[in-house]
Design an enzyme around this catalytic site. Sequence first.
Site, PDB file in Angstrom:
ATOM      1  N   GLU A 190     -39.543  34.600   0.037  1.00 21.24           N
ATOM      2  CA  GLU A 190     -40.516  35.659   0.918  1.00 21.24           C
ATOM      3  C   GLU A 190     -42.167  34.926   1.982  1.00 21.24           C
ATOM      4  O   GLU A 190     -42.120  34.551   2.375  1.00 21.24           O
ATOM      5  CB  GLU A 190     -40.695  36.734   0.854  1.00 21.24           C
ATOM      6  CG  GLU A 190     -39.504  37.463   0.668  1.00 21.24           C
ATOM      7  CD  GLU A 190     -38.869  37.186  -0.514  1.00 21.24           C
ATOM      8  OE1 GLU A 190     -38.764  38.193  -1.021  1.00 21.24           O
ATOM      9  OE2 GLU A 190     -39.019  36.234  -2.083  1.00 21.24           O
TER      10      GLU A 190
ATOM     11  N   LYS B 238     -17.626  38.772  -6.967  1.00 23.42           N
ATOM     12  CA  LYS B 238     -18.417  39.913  -6.603  1.00 23.42           C
ATOM     13  C   LYS B 238     -17.347  40.876  -7.139  1.00 23.42           C
ATOM     14  O   LYS B 238     -16.455  41.145  -6.134  1.00 23.42           O
ATOM     15  CB  LYS B 238     -19.493  39.827  -5.991  1.00 23.42           C
ATOM     16  CG  LYS B 238     -21.072  41.160  -6.277  1.00 23.42           C
ATOM     17  CD  LYS B 238     -22.149  40.570  -4.637  1.00 23.42           C
ATOM     18  CE  LYS B 238     -22.717  41.751  -5.367  1.00 23.42           C
ATOM     19  NZ  LYS B 238     -23.402  41.049  -4.336  1.00 23.42           N
TER      20      LYS B 238
ATOM     21  N   ARG C 122     -45.673  38.583  -2.593  1.00 23.97           N
ATOM     22  CA  ARG C 122     -44.790  37.695  -2.916  1.00 23.97           C
ATOM     23  C   ARG C 122     -44.992  36.362  -2.249  1.00 23.97           C
ATOM     24  O   ARG C 122     -45.071  35.239  -2.099  1.00 23.97           O
ATOM     25  CB  ARG C 122     -43.295  37.137  -2.916  1.00 23.97           C
ATOM     26  CG  ARG C 122     -42.612  38.610  -3.650  1.00 23.97           C
ATOM     27  CD  ARG C 122     -41.258  37.987  -4.013  1.00 23.97           C
ATOM     28  NE  ARG C 122     -40.692  36.444  -5.648  1.00 23.97           N
ATOM     29  CZ  ARG C 122     -40.074  36.751  -5.811  1.00 23.97           C
ATOM     30  NH1 ARG C 122     -38.285  37.084  -5.052  1.00 23.97           N
ATOM     31  NH2 ARG C 122     -40.054  35.745  -6.558  1.00 23.97           N
TER      32      ARG C 122
END
Length: 636
Positions: free
Chosen positions: A367, A282, A395
């Site tokens: 979640e 990244k 969610r």
Amino acid sequence: MTLLESVHSPDDLKKLSAEQLPGLAAEIRDFLVSEVARTGGHLGPNLGVVELTVALHRVFDSPRDPILFDTGHQAYVHKMLTGRRDFSKLRREGGLSGYPSRAESEHDFIENSHASTALSYADGLAKANEVRGQDDRTVVALIGDGALTGGMAWEALNNIAEGKNRRVVIVVNDNGRSYSPTIGGLADHFATLRMTQGYEQMLDMAKSAINRAPVVGPPLYEALHGLKKGLKDAIQPQIMFEDLGLKYLGPIDGHDTAAMERALRRARDFGGPVIVHVLTQKGKGYAPAENHEEDQFHAPGAFDVATGEQQAKPGVKWTSVFGEEMVRIGAEREDVVAITAAMLHPTGLAPFAEAYPGRVFDVGIAEQHAATSAAGLAMGGLHPVFAVYATFLNRCFDQVLMDVALHRQGVTFALDRAGVTGDDGASHNGMWDLSILQVVPNLGLAVPRDATRLRELLREAVAVDDGPTVVRYPKGEVAPDIPAVGKVGGMDVLRRPDGDETPPDLLLVAVGAMAPTCCEVADRMADQGIGVTVVDPRWVKPLDAALVDEAARHRVVAVVEDNGRVGAVGDAVARALRDAGLDIPVRTFGVEQRFLDHAKRDRILEEMGLNAQGLARSLTETVSRYTEKTLEDEPA
């Protein structure tokens, strides 16, 4: 003409020689850094997938072979290679979306930027290809290792594996991070994955030879296969995927375009579901991002290219106020713990984690699990605070309803970035929570108007131990505190009509961050001789009983909220007045019930008439209309 300027479509990309690709990758990275520095955006994830995205578009035939991005914040390179290089208004009104967008290009299939969903889309598309007889097409899903911590991804993998002849290539972009380093057993698992050359060929040869042996062949094969599988389990954890029925390739250097192309061609030509495990870095190629320990410039604001220093606006952020107060509460109460779904820094919990490292649980992008785990923590005698973006609460609604509220567990949900967030578009606006949470029994819902109220209401929320509580607050900078001029029940009065000569025409219910706008509206209307009382209910569920008595003193009631209009606070106020038998008109001002295009928050609110000028005009007309009607109805 540069190499990048010569690429307007994947077909142009395929015409480049292998020797030209490193130069193209360098140009792409330079472009990304210079453009995102001006607008802000998801820089680190895109710097990490340059060669990977180039390889995808050289091997596959988009859009005939759909390429799906999970979560989509790593699709900038994809946009560039499919003819979209005007980044001058990235994530701004009229410019490119920060995520894939079906309105922008036929190459963008999905634009839902909630994590762990792309594999389910891929499963459905592959099944559609099968039903329609399009067996020469491949569905490609690029998913980060962080998104694989979400349970929905594994539900999809189980179904994808069932389709032995469905052409699905799953590229796992393994950079060890979602926002911050990826957490959990899966992350450890990926760190050890290796590939055995020729394993499948040997297995097929052995199976063929042994099964041809009379009588003892099949039993002998099963015994040997079991022995071999046990050995492979010990040395090759990729058996996790292979046990599902998914072929595995990797790990592959994601910054080696030639190696990536070879692996992707093998996966494409296999003719069934294949996992391609890719290792990337990244922030690759830009030192300030590579060396940024927190999140490798995951989503910086505008910054200086030379130094990487971000040009942050001064001022206190809502998230910071929450984080600071959590640390103070943690010092006073050892039973308070915190939960994050892979967003420790974005939700402001990093200071709490530093102060109390044993009392923070990062569950990954999961979640649903977080909410039910919070219920378990509460059952165990703790008070968990689950900090999550408001849009992601959607969610885990079932878990809030059935696992937390049904069991009356003391769990606090801190909803960051509630209301209109703007730049990230439809999937990130937190405009649903005030509606969906209205239906949950035993739940208290608080909406602070300023920093002081955020601190107060957070403390009131964690003091509740017989049911869930929610505190919701917006993105960005906190406006100055608005002191109350009085109290009505538990509500704060922010404005009253001046003097006895001004009649109380309008009761204006200001929900949370809309309070400064409502106070300005009251001041504008007062100049027109209209008496306005502005109240901040603080807790919008359950509504304070004093609201009904206060409404009875006014001709009109209006509710202003930063949420979808349907089923939210305005509807709750209207219902409370009807239940009390009061025939008082109620106007609800909120976010239009549609998916909003990306633009600045203030611009979106202005467009919908939720700024001070628009509200004052509309409410003045409303009050005048009902005042005239009242005069007409009075006896002569």
